[in-house]
Design an enzyme around this catalytic site. Structure first.
Site, PDB file in Angstrom:
ATOM      1  N   CYS A   2     -16.913  -3.992   1.289  1.00 52.38           N
ATOM      2  CA  CYS A   2     -17.255  -4.068   2.699  1.00 52.38           C
ATOM      3  C   CYS A   2     -17.807  -5.444   2.999  1.00 52.38           C
ATOM      4  CB  CYS A   2     -18.297  -3.012   3.054  1.00 52.38           C
ATOM      5  SG  CYS A   2     -17.877  -1.356   2.504  1.00 52.38           S
ATOM      6  N   ARG A  27     -11.876  -7.443   3.687  1.00 49.60           N
ATOM      7  CA  ARG A  27     -12.598  -6.738   2.620  1.00 49.60           C
ATOM      8  C   ARG A  27     -12.812  -5.266   2.945  1.00 49.60           C
ATOM      9  NH1 ARG A  27     -16.662 -10.941  -0.076  1.00 49.60           N
ATOM     10  NH2 ARG A  27     -17.329  -9.070  -1.141  1.00 49.60           N
ATOM     11  N   TRP A  74     -15.013  -0.282   4.166  1.00 47.70           N
ATOM     12  CA  TRP A  74     -13.958   0.403   3.427  1.00 47.70           C
ATOM     13  C   TRP A  74     -14.575   1.711   2.967  1.00 47.70           C
ATOM     14  CZ3 TRP A  74     -13.349   2.121  -1.690  1.00 47.70           C
ATOM     15  CH2 TRP A  74     -12.030   2.487  -2.042  1.00 47.70           C
ATOM     16  N   ASN A 108     -23.152  -2.117   1.215  1.00 47.13           N
ATOM     17  CA  ASN A 108     -21.910  -2.211   0.452  1.00 47.13           C
ATOM     18  C   ASN A 108     -22.206  -1.705  -0.945  1.00 47.13           C
ATOM     19  OD1 ASN A 108     -19.453  -2.845  -0.660  1.00 47.13           O
ATOM     20  ND2 ASN A 108     -19.819  -5.049  -0.763  1.00 47.13           N
ATOM     21  N   GLY A 109     -21.362  -0.789  -1.453  1.00 44.41           N
ATOM     22  CA  GLY A 109     -21.580  -0.250  -2.779  1.00 44.41           C
ATOM     23  C   GLY A 109     -21.554   1.265  -2.766  1.00 44.41           C
ATOM     24  N   GLU A 491       4.206  -5.433 -11.638  1.00 44.03           N
ATOM     25  CA  GLU A 491       3.615  -6.113 -10.486  1.00 44.03           C
ATOM     26  C   GLU A 491       4.503  -5.968  -9.256  1.00 44.03           C
ATOM     27  OE1 GLU A 491       1.231  -8.646  -8.033  1.00 44.03           O
ATOM     28  OE2 GLU A 491       0.865  -7.241  -9.672  1.00 44.03           O
ATOM     29  N   LYS A 495       3.377  -4.186  -5.703  1.00 40.47           N
ATOM     30  CA  LYS A 495       3.455  -4.838  -4.397  1.00 40.47           C
ATOM     31  C   LYS A 495       4.191  -3.965  -3.390  1.00 40.47           C
ATOM     32  CE  LYS A 495       1.071  -8.280  -5.104  1.00 40.47           C
ATOM     33  NZ  LYS A 495       0.272  -7.327  -5.850  1.00 40.47           N
ATOM     34  N   GLU A 498       2.010  -0.956  -2.403  1.00 41.89           N
ATOM     35  CA  GLU A 498       0.796  -1.359  -1.690  1.00 41.89           C
ATOM     36  C   GLU A 498       1.035  -1.544  -0.202  1.00 41.89           C
ATOM     37  OE1 GLU A 498      -2.349  -4.093  -4.000  1.00 41.89           O
ATOM     38  OE2 GLU A 498      -0.332  -4.875  -4.086  1.00 41.89           O
ATOM     39  N   HIS A 514      14.533   7.700 -22.084  1.00 42.60           N
ATOM     40  CA  HIS A 514      13.503   8.594 -22.590  1.00 42.60           C
ATOM     41  C   HIS A 514      12.810   9.360 -21.457  1.00 42.60           C
ATOM     42  CE1 HIS A 514      14.007   7.093 -26.633  1.00 42.60           C
ATOM     43  NE2 HIS A 514      13.889   5.850 -26.190  1.00 42.60           N
ATOM     44  N   LYS A 613      -9.665  -5.820  -0.084  1.00 42.33           N
ATOM     45  CA  LYS A 613      -9.396  -6.967  -0.950  1.00 42.33           C
ATOM     46  C   LYS A 613     -10.327  -7.044  -2.155  1.00 42.33           C
ATOM     47  CE  LYS A 613      -7.210 -10.759  -1.918  1.00 42.33           C
ATOM     48  NZ  LYS A 613      -5.793 -10.682  -2.317  1.00 42.33           N
TER      49      LYS A 613
END
Length: 618
Positions: A2, A27, A74, A108-109, A491, A495, A498, A514, A613
């Site tokens: 946050c 954020r 967030w 924040n936390g 990766e 992306k 996301e 497999h 972020k």
């Protein structure tokens, strides 16, 4: 995850708070709010829209003041809703919900013992208006308040278990804000007759460049003329401490979009410059690139342990191939959030390498501390923020120069991390007698050519855009790679999911038979990373397995790989094969594919749902 901004001044600080929130919105953007001390009372505005909408509401309500705090959230505890948005007020036991507040607080936390504290405070008559853990702190500070806000905060903090950065002010002390941090970042900004708090110095760009990075356990008392920092001693008593003041040029201009549609697109195209900047000053390969005393450490270690999360974990997974093949050193890569919660076998001759864009990633910091507690004292970080907790905690560091990265989906931070990890590989290889002068010259030449090679890859954007129209109509995708390109496939899948919300998975291509091959039909796009390396013929066989089941292949192939366009096989040719550095080139078209697919689907590219972020909570 946050953003926090706070201020004490003689001028109207509301525009400063709002501008700071705009810079921190990446954020966390589930909700936002501002609270101020105005006309002898606390006033606030909160919204589940973006900061721009909050700004309009503030203007309409006529909110202005010289003391205030602001927050962009967030969500962790409680859904994104106005009643869960910060700042939270406490009015006192038995107070009516929504009544005039006495204490205002942002946080924040995560407070791990919030249920226990909530039950205690409810027994004391406090009424809760939200589902958040944050409101517990506001009521606790209120309960302990006896005319001195700093004293109330200092008495409250030992009751909290977990991670936090907080900013709080009280109706009874109109020119004072108190902040504290434990496990989440918080900085103090010093001005002329005014002082500020923020999660990140970037929030204060243009306001002050005099920044104090608060340390774990610090409490700061902001008033107009002065700011005091205190920290608990061994007995838990708070003592005034001195923290260095740094001149920090937090460039707000780095957040300007310019000609680009989104920050993510801008940051993809900034990668040639970011890599050139990251390599700036590298005249040769030397352990001293990572700090004084690195040579002695590199000689002493016999294995590497990499700790990271998300995209940074995939950078570390790529580096494992380099470290073992080029430097000849055994390497383990661990997901940081898992590492500290399992029994492992420590080796004091291990180099512990952390990777983090922000340098504040809570899981990685906790994993680093755990590794040290097991007796592994040699630590190094690859990080994009020189002033971060990660850099301060590690013995050595290599600072990448990606610049500010606003888009939640990491791009230039990832490729610059790979560059830093490749330099680490070469330095370790040199110390271990595996990199001669001629080889060093060749490696440096290849590294310096990377920015130009990346420009050629970026020129493939129109071809990738054509593919994105097909992908936008899909709900699933597979990504394949082999060897050191398997982490690049991972990766690429990350992306895509996301920012486009398409379910995507990545596999080593040899693993198709497999199990995953059961998913392949003509409706399943299969993205294949196909460099012309030692595994290309094996990879071609795996591609035939896909075609035999009707799967549609989308192949990023080197020009000399002899993979042709044909029905069911779509090929984009990379400009050149780049050997061991090929992952840095091959990831870029995967970034572009995710970006343009998300654009075609109309998602919020830079602020994807449920994500933020800087991951500063566990």
């Amino acid at each position: 995850m946050c953003g926090i901004v706070g201020a004490v001044s003689t001028r109207n600080i509301v525009p400063i708070l709002v501008e700071g929130l705009k810079r921190l919105e990446y954020r966390g953007y589930d909700s936002c709010g501002v609270a101020v001390h105005q006309d002898g009372m606390l006033r606030r505005a909160r919204s589940t829209s973006r900061v721009a909408e909050l700004e309009a509401g503030i203007a309409g309500d006529g909110i202005h003041a010289g003391t205030g705090i602001a927050h962009t959230r967030w969500a962790t505890h409680g859904a994104p809703a106005v009643h869960n948005a910060h700042p939270h007020f406490s009015s006192g036991p038995g107070a009516e919900i929504g009544g005039a507040g006495r204490v205002a607080l942002v946080h924040n936390g995560i407070i791990e013992n919030h249920d226990e504290l909530r039950a205690e405070l409810q027994q004391r008559g406090y009424v809760f208006a939200s589902q958040t853990d944050t409101e517990v702190i506001a009521h606790l500070v209120h309960h302990l308040y006896d005319g001195d806000l700093l004293d109330a905060v200092q008495r409250a903090l030992p009751r909290l278990r977990g991670a936090y950065a907080i900013a709080v002010f009280c109706r009874d002390e109109p020119h004072r804000v108190v902040g504290a941090r434990q496990g989440s970042p918080l900085v103090l900004g010093l001005g002329q007759g005014e002082n500020f708090l923020a999660s990140d110095a970037m929030a204060l760009a243009g306001v002050t460049d005099q920044i104090v990075y608060l340390e774990e356990g610090d409490v700061v008392d902001l008033q107009m003329g002065r700011a005091w920092v205190s920290a608990p001693d061994a007995a838990g008593r708070y003592r005034t401490v001195e923290r260095p003041v740094r001149t920090v040029q937090a460039h707000s201009g780095a957040a300007e979009l310019g000609p680009y549609r989104h920050y993510m697109q801008k940051e993809i195209f900034e990668q040639p410059k970011a890599i050139a900047d990251t390599l700036d000053g590298v005249g040769g390969i030397s352990p001293e690139l990572f700090g004084d005393g690195a040579y002695k450490v590199f000689k002493a270690i016999d294995q590497v342990l990499i700790l990271a999360c998300g995209t940074s974990y995939y950078a570390g997974s790529t580096a494992r191939y380099w470290l073992e093949a080029i430097a000849g050193i055994p390497t383990t890569v661990e997901i940081a959030s898992e590492y500290r919660y399992r029994d492992s076998v420590p080796n004091p001759r291990t180099l512990v390498v952390t990777i983090s864009q922000s340098g504040e990633t809570a899981d990685t910091l906790a994993a680093l501390k755990h590794a040290r507690s097991l007796g592994m004292a040699h630590t190094l970080t690859i990080c994009n923020v020189a002033t971060s907790a990660m850099v301060r905690e590690c013995e050595m560091a290599y600072i990448t120069r990606a610049g500010v990265e606003i888009g939640v989906a990491s791009t230039k931070a990832f490729t610059t991390q790979l560059v830093g990890l490749y330099l680490l590989t070469l330095a370790l290889a040199q110390v271990r007698g595996r990199l001669g002068d001629e080889q060093e010259a060749g490696q440096l030449k290849a590294l310096r050519h990377l920015p130009l090679a990346l420009q050629a890859v970026l020129a493939l954007e129109p071809q990738v855009m054509a593919w994105s129209e097909d992908f936008a109509r899909k709900e699933n995708a597979l990504f394949l790679g082999r060897g050191l390109h398997y982490p690049i496939a991972l990766e690429g899948a990350l992306k895509l999911k996301e920012i486009s919300y398409i379910h995507a998975e990545a596999y080593p291509a040899g693993e198709l038979k497999h199990g995953p091959l059961a998913l392949v039909t003509e409706q399943m796009p299969v993205v294949t990373v196909a460099p012309n390396d030692a595994l290309i013929e094996k990879l071609k066989s795996n591609m035939q397995e896909v075609r035999a089941r009707g799967g549609q292949l989308y192949v990023f192939a080197d020009a000399d790989g002899h993979i042709q366009n044909e029905p069911g096989v779509h090929v984009i040719r990379m400009p050149e094969h780049y050997g061991a550095l090929s992952p840095i080139l091959h990831v870029v078209p995967l970034q572009l594919l995710a970006y343009h697919t998300a654009c075609a689907r109309g998602t919020d590219v830079d602020k994807p749902r449920n994500l933020a972020k800087s991951v500063t909570v566990e």
